[in-house]
Design a protein around this motif. Sequence first.
Motif, PDB file in Angstrom:
ATOM      1  N   LYS A 137     -11.137  -7.979  12.639  1.00 24.46           N
ATOM      2  CA  LYS A 137     -10.019  -8.591  11.913  1.00 24.46           C
ATOM      3  C   LYS A 137     -10.432  -8.930  10.481  1.00 24.46           C
ATOM      4  O   LYS A 137      -9.666  -8.728   9.539  1.00 24.46           O
ATOM      5  N   ARG A 141     -12.620  -7.355   8.741  1.00 21.29           N
ATOM      6  CA  ARG A 141     -12.687  -6.080   7.989  1.00 21.29           C
ATOM      7  C   ARG A 141     -11.272  -5.623   7.613  1.00 21.29           C
ATOM      8  O   ARG A 141     -11.034  -5.190   6.479  1.00 21.29           O
ATOM      9  N   THR A 142     -10.333  -5.708   8.554  1.00 22.93           N
ATOM     10  CA  THR A 142      -8.947  -5.305   8.284  1.00 22.93           C
ATOM     11  C   THR A 142      -8.335  -6.160   7.191  1.00 22.93           C
ATOM     12  O   THR A 142      -7.663  -5.651   6.285  1.00 22.93           O
ATOM     13  N   ASP A 143      -8.556  -7.473   7.271  1.00 22.23           N
ATOM     14  CA  ASP A 143      -7.997  -8.382   6.254  1.00 22.23           C
ATOM     15  C   ASP A 143      -8.565  -8.049   4.872  1.00 22.23           C
ATOM     16  O   ASP A 143      -7.843  -8.054   3.871  1.00 22.23           O
ATOM     17  N   SER A 144      -9.867  -7.753   4.806  1.00 23.22           N
ATOM     18  CA  SER A 144     -10.484  -7.386   3.520  1.00 23.22           C
ATOM     19  C   SER A 144      -9.873  -6.100   2.988  1.00 23.22           C
ATOM     20  O   SER A 144      -9.546  -5.998   1.803  1.00 23.22           O
ATOM     21  N   ALA A 145      -9.715  -5.119   3.887  1.00 23.69           N
ATOM     22  CA  ALA A 145      -9.173  -3.820   3.465  1.00 23.69           C
ATOM     23  C   ALA A 145      -7.764  -3.989   2.898  1.00 23.69           C
ATOM     24  O   ALA A 145      -7.398  -3.318   1.917  1.00 23.69           O
ATOM     25  N   LYS A 146      -6.973  -4.897   3.482  1.00 20.15           N
ATOM     26  CA  LYS A 146      -5.609  -5.131   2.982  1.00 20.15           C
ATOM     27  C   LYS A 146      -5.640  -5.675   1.556  1.00 20.15           C
ATOM     28  O   LYS A 146      -4.858  -5.261   0.698  1.00 20.15           O
ATOM     29  N   VAL A 147      -6.547  -6.600   1.289  1.00 19.12           N
ATOM     30  CA  VAL A 147      -6.647  -7.171  -0.066  1.00 19.12           C
ATOM     31  C   VAL A 147      -7.108  -6.091  -1.048  1.00 19.12           C
ATOM     32  O   VAL A 147      -6.563  -5.959  -2.152  1.00 19.12           O
ATOM     33  N   ALA A 166      -6.688  -2.901  -0.834  1.00 19.93           N
ATOM     34  CA  ALA A 166      -5.595  -1.946  -1.055  1.00 19.93           C
ATOM     35  C   ALA A 166      -4.598  -2.516  -2.069  1.00 19.93           C
ATOM     36  O   ALA A 166      -4.082  -1.794  -2.930  1.00 19.93           O
ATOM     37  N   LYS A 167      -4.339  -3.828  -1.991  1.00 23.00           N
ATOM     38  CA  LYS A 167      -3.436  -4.469  -2.956  1.00 23.00           C
ATOM     39  C   LYS A 167      -4.061  -4.445  -4.356  1.00 23.00           C
ATOM     40  O   LYS A 167      -3.365  -4.238  -5.353  1.00 23.00           O
ATOM     41  N   ASP A 168      -5.358  -4.664  -4.409  1.00 29.28           N
ATOM     42  CA  ASP A 168      -6.055  -4.612  -5.702  1.00 29.28           C
ATOM     43  C   ASP A 168      -5.935  -3.221  -6.312  1.00 29.28           C
ATOM     44  O   ASP A 168      -5.641  -3.060  -7.498  1.00 29.28           O
TER      45      ASP A 168
END
Length: 160
Positions: free
Chosen positions: A143, A145-151, A153-155
Amino acid sequence: MKKVGIIMGSDSDMPIAQKAADMLKSLGVPYEAHIFSAHRTPEQAREFALNARKNGFGALIAMAGMAAHLAGAIAANTTIPVIGIPCKSGALAGIDALLATVQMPTGIPVATVAIDGGGNAALLAAQIIAVEDAELAEKLDAKRRTDSAKVLAKDEALSL
Ligand code: RP5
């Protein structure tokens, strides 16, 4: 796996309890929810806490608003870790509940999360259960890792 208890002081705390329940569900952590009030049903709150260990609980989440004594009252009757959620309610919008929940005397700890912090309370409960459960620990790492990847992707997509 040990269960998490979600205890709310009133059914008006239900939206916060739902946030915690949804998070635990997403991690596959078993939970049981109850409405017990430190003031309106003190005997039932006490009985629940006294029997929590033998009933298979590994962490307890207790939420209340206003004069929020529930988490402390639960913690007074068990050494299972208790996570307190101060709920936004009444004229002081949760500041009253925050202080009532966090300012515990030495000897009876309550791990207090943010006002209305149902998600973090559930994550903290899951992390406590995961101390003895490698599979759940891996879910929690995934979770993150997924949360980091979401941020990230927004960046990446950011164009101001
Ligand atoms: C607390 O007082 C409850 O936890 C709730 O957040 C607040 C108001 O309760 P109700 O009057 O809506 O039942 O005991």
